[in-house]
Design a protein around this motif. Structure first.
Motif, PDB file in Angstrom:
ATOM      1  N   GLU A  85      -4.743   5.837 -21.442  1.00  0.00           N
ATOM      2  CA  GLU A  85      -4.816   4.390 -21.183  1.00  0.00           C
ATOM      3  C   GLU A  85      -4.795   3.577 -22.474  1.00  0.00           C
ATOM      4  O   GLU A  85      -4.610   2.364 -22.430  1.00  0.00           O
ATOM      5  CB  GLU A  85      -6.083   4.026 -20.392  1.00  0.00           C
ATOM      6  CG  GLU A  85      -6.447   4.943 -19.228  1.00  0.00           C
ATOM      7  CD  GLU A  85      -5.367   5.060 -18.174  1.00  0.00           C
ATOM      8  OE1 GLU A  85      -4.417   4.257 -18.203  1.00  0.00           O
ATOM      9  OE2 GLU A  85      -5.444   5.969 -17.340  1.00  0.00           O
ATOM     10  N   MET A 111      -3.100   7.276  -6.324  1.00  0.00           N
ATOM     11  CA  MET A 111      -3.841   8.493  -6.001  1.00  0.00           C
ATOM     12  C   MET A 111      -3.830   9.448  -7.197  1.00  0.00           C
ATOM     13  O   MET A 111      -4.834  10.101  -7.504  1.00  0.00           O
ATOM     14  CB  MET A 111      -3.205   9.162  -4.761  1.00  0.00           C
ATOM     15  CG  MET A 111      -3.995  10.320  -4.217  1.00  0.00           C
ATOM     16  SD  MET A 111      -5.577   9.783  -3.550  1.00  0.00           S
ATOM     17  CE  MET A 111      -6.251  11.356  -3.059  1.00  0.00           C
ATOM     18  N   ILE A 112      -2.695   9.486  -7.903  1.00  0.00           N
ATOM     19  CA  ILE A 112      -2.591  10.333  -9.103  1.00  0.00           C
ATOM     20  C   ILE A 112      -3.584   9.851 -10.163  1.00  0.00           C
ATOM     21  O   ILE A 112      -4.278  10.657 -10.795  1.00  0.00           O
ATOM     22  CB  ILE A 112      -1.138  10.316  -9.658  1.00  0.00           C
ATOM     23  CG1 ILE A 112      -0.201  10.990  -8.654  1.00  0.00           C
ATOM     24  CG2 ILE A 112      -1.052  11.005 -11.010  1.00  0.00           C
ATOM     25  CD1 ILE A 112       1.268  10.776  -8.929  1.00  0.00           C
ATOM     26  N   PHE A 120      -7.873  -0.535  -3.429  1.00  0.00           N
ATOM     27  CA  PHE A 120      -6.913  -1.375  -2.699  1.00  0.00           C
ATOM     28  C   PHE A 120      -7.619  -2.521  -1.981  1.00  0.00           C
ATOM     29  O   PHE A 120      -7.076  -3.626  -1.891  1.00  0.00           O
ATOM     30  CB  PHE A 120      -6.096  -0.541  -1.706  1.00  0.00           C
ATOM     31  CG  PHE A 120      -4.822  -0.025  -2.300  1.00  0.00           C
ATOM     32  CD1 PHE A 120      -3.757  -0.880  -2.528  1.00  0.00           C
ATOM     33  CD2 PHE A 120      -4.687   1.296  -2.661  1.00  0.00           C
ATOM     34  CE1 PHE A 120      -2.578  -0.422  -3.103  1.00  0.00           C
ATOM     35  CE2 PHE A 120      -3.516   1.773  -3.236  1.00  0.00           C
ATOM     36  CZ  PHE A 120      -2.459   0.905  -3.452  1.00  0.00           C
ATOM     37  N   ALA A 146       0.407   3.611  -3.147  1.00  0.00           N
ATOM     38  CA  ALA A 146      -0.712   4.522  -2.853  1.00  0.00           C
ATOM     39  C   ALA A 146      -0.601   5.849  -3.590  1.00  0.00           C
ATOM     40  O   ALA A 146      -1.584   6.318  -4.194  1.00  0.00           O
ATOM     41  CB  ALA A 146      -0.813   4.745  -1.355  1.00  0.00           C
ATOM     42  N   ASP A 147       0.595   6.452  -3.591  1.00  0.00           N
ATOM     43  CA  ASP A 147       0.735   7.777  -4.209  1.00  0.00           C
ATOM     44  C   ASP A 147       0.468   7.733  -5.713  1.00  0.00           C
ATOM     45  O   ASP A 147      -0.227   8.596  -6.259  1.00  0.00           O
ATOM     46  CB  ASP A 147       2.139   8.335  -3.943  1.00  0.00           C
ATOM     47  CG  ASP A 147       2.280   8.832  -2.502  1.00  0.00           C
ATOM     48  OD1 ASP A 147       1.249   9.273  -1.953  1.00  0.00           O
ATOM     49  OD2 ASP A 147       3.382   8.733  -1.945  1.00  0.00           O
ATOM     50  N   PHE A 153      -6.562  -6.338  -2.631  1.00  0.00           N
ATOM     51  CA  PHE A 153      -6.102  -7.293  -1.619  1.00  0.00           C
ATOM     52  C   PHE A 153      -7.034  -8.507  -1.506  1.00  0.00           C
ATOM     53  O   PHE A 153      -6.574  -9.608  -1.222  1.00  0.00           O
ATOM     54  CB  PHE A 153      -5.950  -6.609  -0.249  1.00  0.00           C
ATOM     55  CG  PHE A 153      -4.730  -5.736  -0.161  1.00  0.00           C
ATOM     56  CD1 PHE A 153      -3.471  -6.242  -0.455  1.00  0.00           C
ATOM     57  CD2 PHE A 153      -4.824  -4.401   0.209  1.00  0.00           C
ATOM     58  CE1 PHE A 153      -2.339  -5.445  -0.387  1.00  0.00           C
ATOM     59  CE2 PHE A 153      -3.703  -3.594   0.281  1.00  0.00           C
ATOM     60  CZ  PHE A 153      -2.456  -4.114  -0.016  1.00  0.00           C
ATOM     61  N   PHE A 202       0.848  -1.206   0.000  1.00  0.00           N
ATOM     62  CA  PHE A 202       0.000   0.000   0.000  1.00  0.00           C
ATOM     63  C   PHE A 202       0.882   1.254   0.000  1.00  0.00           C
ATOM     64  O   PHE A 202       0.647   2.184  -0.778  1.00  0.00           O
ATOM     65  CB  PHE A 202      -0.921  -0.026   1.229  1.00  0.00           C
ATOM     66  CG  PHE A 202      -1.813   1.165   1.337  1.00  0.00           C
ATOM     67  CD1 PHE A 202      -2.949   1.296   0.549  1.00  0.00           C
ATOM     68  CD2 PHE A 202      -1.529   2.184   2.252  1.00  0.00           C
ATOM     69  CE1 PHE A 202      -3.778   2.405   0.658  1.00  0.00           C
ATOM     70  CE2 PHE A 202      -2.339   3.297   2.358  1.00  0.00           C
ATOM     71  CZ  PHE A 202      -3.466   3.404   1.558  1.00  0.00           C
ATOM     72  N   ASP A 203       1.895   1.259   0.873  1.00  0.00           N
ATOM     73  CA  ASP A 203       2.781   2.429   0.970  1.00  0.00           C
ATOM     74  C   ASP A 203       3.508   2.696  -0.351  1.00  0.00           C
ATOM     75  O   ASP A 203       3.720   3.833  -0.741  1.00  0.00           O
ATOM     76  CB  ASP A 203       3.806   2.221   2.090  1.00  0.00           C
ATOM     77  CG  ASP A 203       3.170   2.381   3.467  1.00  0.00           C
ATOM     78  OD1 ASP A 203       2.035   2.902   3.514  1.00  0.00           O
ATOM     79  OD2 ASP A 203       3.776   1.966   4.474  1.00  0.00           O
ATOM     80  N   LEU A 252      -9.550   5.258  -3.830  1.00  0.00           N
ATOM     81  CA  LEU A 252      -8.242   4.616  -3.642  1.00  0.00           C
ATOM     82  C   LEU A 252      -8.370   3.441  -2.658  1.00  0.00           C
ATOM     83  O   LEU A 252      -7.874   2.338  -2.911  1.00  0.00           O
ATOM     84  CB  LEU A 252      -7.250   5.644  -3.109  1.00  0.00           C
ATOM     85  CG  LEU A 252      -5.841   5.128  -2.840  1.00  0.00           C
ATOM     86  CD1 LEU A 252      -5.044   5.071  -4.138  1.00  0.00           C
ATOM     87  CD2 LEU A 252      -5.104   6.011  -1.837  1.00  0.00           C
ATOM     88  N   PHE A 285       1.483  -3.365 -11.617  1.00  0.00           N
ATOM     89  CA  PHE A 285       1.091  -1.962 -11.689  1.00  0.00           C
ATOM     90  C   PHE A 285      -0.095  -1.779 -12.646  1.00  0.00           C
ATOM     91  O   PHE A 285      -1.043  -1.062 -12.349  1.00  0.00           O
ATOM     92  CB  PHE A 285       2.299  -1.124 -12.134  1.00  0.00           C
ATOM     93  CG  PHE A 285       2.054   0.347 -12.089  1.00  0.00           C
ATOM     94  CD1 PHE A 285       1.946   1.015 -10.877  1.00  0.00           C
ATOM     95  CD2 PHE A 285       1.909   1.083 -13.258  1.00  0.00           C
ATOM     96  CE1 PHE A 285       1.703   2.372 -10.832  1.00  0.00           C
ATOM     97  CE2 PHE A 285       1.663   2.446 -13.224  1.00  0.00           C
ATOM     98  CZ  PHE A 285       1.570   3.091 -12.000  1.00  0.00           C
TER      99      PHE A 285
END
Lengths: 184, 230
Positions: free
Chosen positions: A138, A30-31, A51, A26-27, A55, A22-23, A47, A70
């Motif tokens: 995309e 978020m973008i 996630f 996450a950023d 998971f 997650f860490d 977000l 990704f």
């Protein structure tokens, strides 16, 4: 830490590994969410939803490299955003006449920084922005966009053309202000 | 697709994507509070990993299975036993007098739709074809004349033997229709495709049926089932 190892641990149910993943992601995610949804609160909620789905579905995922991971999680996030926008009836776009296709100036784009491109995309209205994101970034086809958003293919094309025209206009404005600043 | 490619070359798309992938944070915004966001996410994941409702349903389903499975087996065994009893009666009739026979309304005297089936000897129901199933009604008394005019006996095949003392006694009172091993009527004229009613005779002595010397405590006439009433 190695993502492959983290995925393996997360699959086994390790919450520490899940937090590490997650860490790390996450950023960036978020973008992605912010490109589709302007409100920060909504983007954060999406977000977390994304996630959560990631998971819970992780047990069926076979790690084939960072790129694949990704791409998968990004797809989850985009789907979450589209679902959210659909729920909000954001795509009540009336079929419009197809606008003249506009080519974006590549040279002007190269000059722009990532921040500037992001800001430009955020300036687009919701319909234009969503179609532009899906097609120009995309790489989705118009038929796929039409299905994803529940609109016609013609509307998708029209929205994209208008988005390009608007972006071109914004780019020109930016360039003009840049030139005028330089001459001063 | 080719048109799309011309309008939006791959290079341009890649250019945008590459530029945007370089971003580390949302421009003009602070980074998200990852610890707080993780806390929320962790709570949701924890809740999902301990679902509360589903085990209760599984336990209830297991209990129902435990309850009904032996019951089903018991019913199946009873049915098997009854069929075997009918099949093997030919041999055991002379040794052990436990006849299972039925009474049917005589088509000669009344409508062929009407049907009575009676188990004279025991409370056990004879094996019947599905179309023989009927609701029950009770009558207090019927004279032998009334019964013989309206009903006939359906006997299991093994009980049709004229020398059988029990059968010969009943034959005097009521006409006999044989059943095959599967509980179906042997004579197609006695159609069983009609709904039936069940009767109970409370005064079996009226029928003048033979008693069972070896089992005097058992009353011979117990049940009569009537197919349909005129």
């Amino acid at each position: 830490m190695d993502l492959a190892y983290l995925i393996k641990e997360a699959k086994a149910g390790s919450s520490a590994a899940q937090k590490c993943i997650f860490d790390q992601l996450a950023d960036r995610m978020m973008i992605v969410c912010c490109r589709y949804v302007k409100s920060r609160e909504d983007a954060e909620e999406l977000l977390l939803n994304g996630f959560y789905k990631f998971f819970t579905a992780l047990s069926g995922f076979h790690y084939q490299g960072e790129g694949a991971l990704f791409a998968w999680i990004k797809k989850i996030m985009i789907n979450e955003c589209l679902m959210f926008l659909r729920k909000k009836n954001a795509f009540k776009i009336v079929t419009e006449e197809e606008a003249a296709d506009v080519q974006l100036d590549d040279e002007a784009l190269v000059k722009l920084s990532a921040d500037e491109i992001f800001s430009l995309i955020l300036l687009l209205p919701l319909g234009y922005r969503t179609v532009f994101n899906l097609h120009a970034i995309e790489g989705m086809k118009h038929a796929e966009i039409a299905v994803a958003l529940g609109i016609s293919e013609g509307t998708s094309k029209s929205q994209l053309s208008k988005a390009r025209a608007l972006l071109q206009k914004l780019l020109m404005q930016k360039e003009e202000t840049y030139v005028s600043r330089k001459t001063k | 697709m080719s048109v799309e490619k011309q309008n939006d070359p791959i290079d341009q798309r890649d250019l945008w994507r590459v530029q945007l992938d370089q971003l580390k944070l949302v421009p003009g915004q602070n980074a998200i509070d990852k610890d707080q966001a993780w806390k929320k996410l962790y709570d949701r994941l924890k809740e999902q990993s301990h679902p509360r409702k589903y085990p209760i349903y599984w336990i209830a389903a297991a209990c129902l299975c435990c309850l009904f499975f032996p019951l089903g087996i018991k019913i199946l065994r009873q049915e098997d036993h009854a069929i075997k009893k009918m099949g093997s009666g030919k041999h055991s009739a002379a040794v052990n007098a436990s006849p299972v026979f039925e009474v049917q309304q005589s088509p000669g005297h009344a409508s062929p739709k009407n049907e009575i089936i009676r188990n004279l000897h025991s409370d056990q129901e004879p094996v019947l074809h599905a179309s023989h199933k009927f609701p029950a009604i009770a009558i207090q008394e019927k004279s032998p004349a009334e019964i013989s005019a309206a009903f006939s006996i359906i006997l299991a095949r093994n009980r049709v033997a004229p020398r059988d003392p029990l059968v010969s006694g009943i034959r005097k009172v009521l006409p006999v229709i044989p059943l095959n091993e599967s509980g179906l009527l042997l004579d197609p004229n006695y159609s069983s495709a009609h709904p039936s009613y069940k009767l109970k005779i409370y005064n079996p002595a009226n029928l003048d049926l033979p008693s069972f010397a070896d089992e005097p405590q058992r009353q011979p006439a117990v049940k009569i089932k009537l197919a349909a009433q005129n």
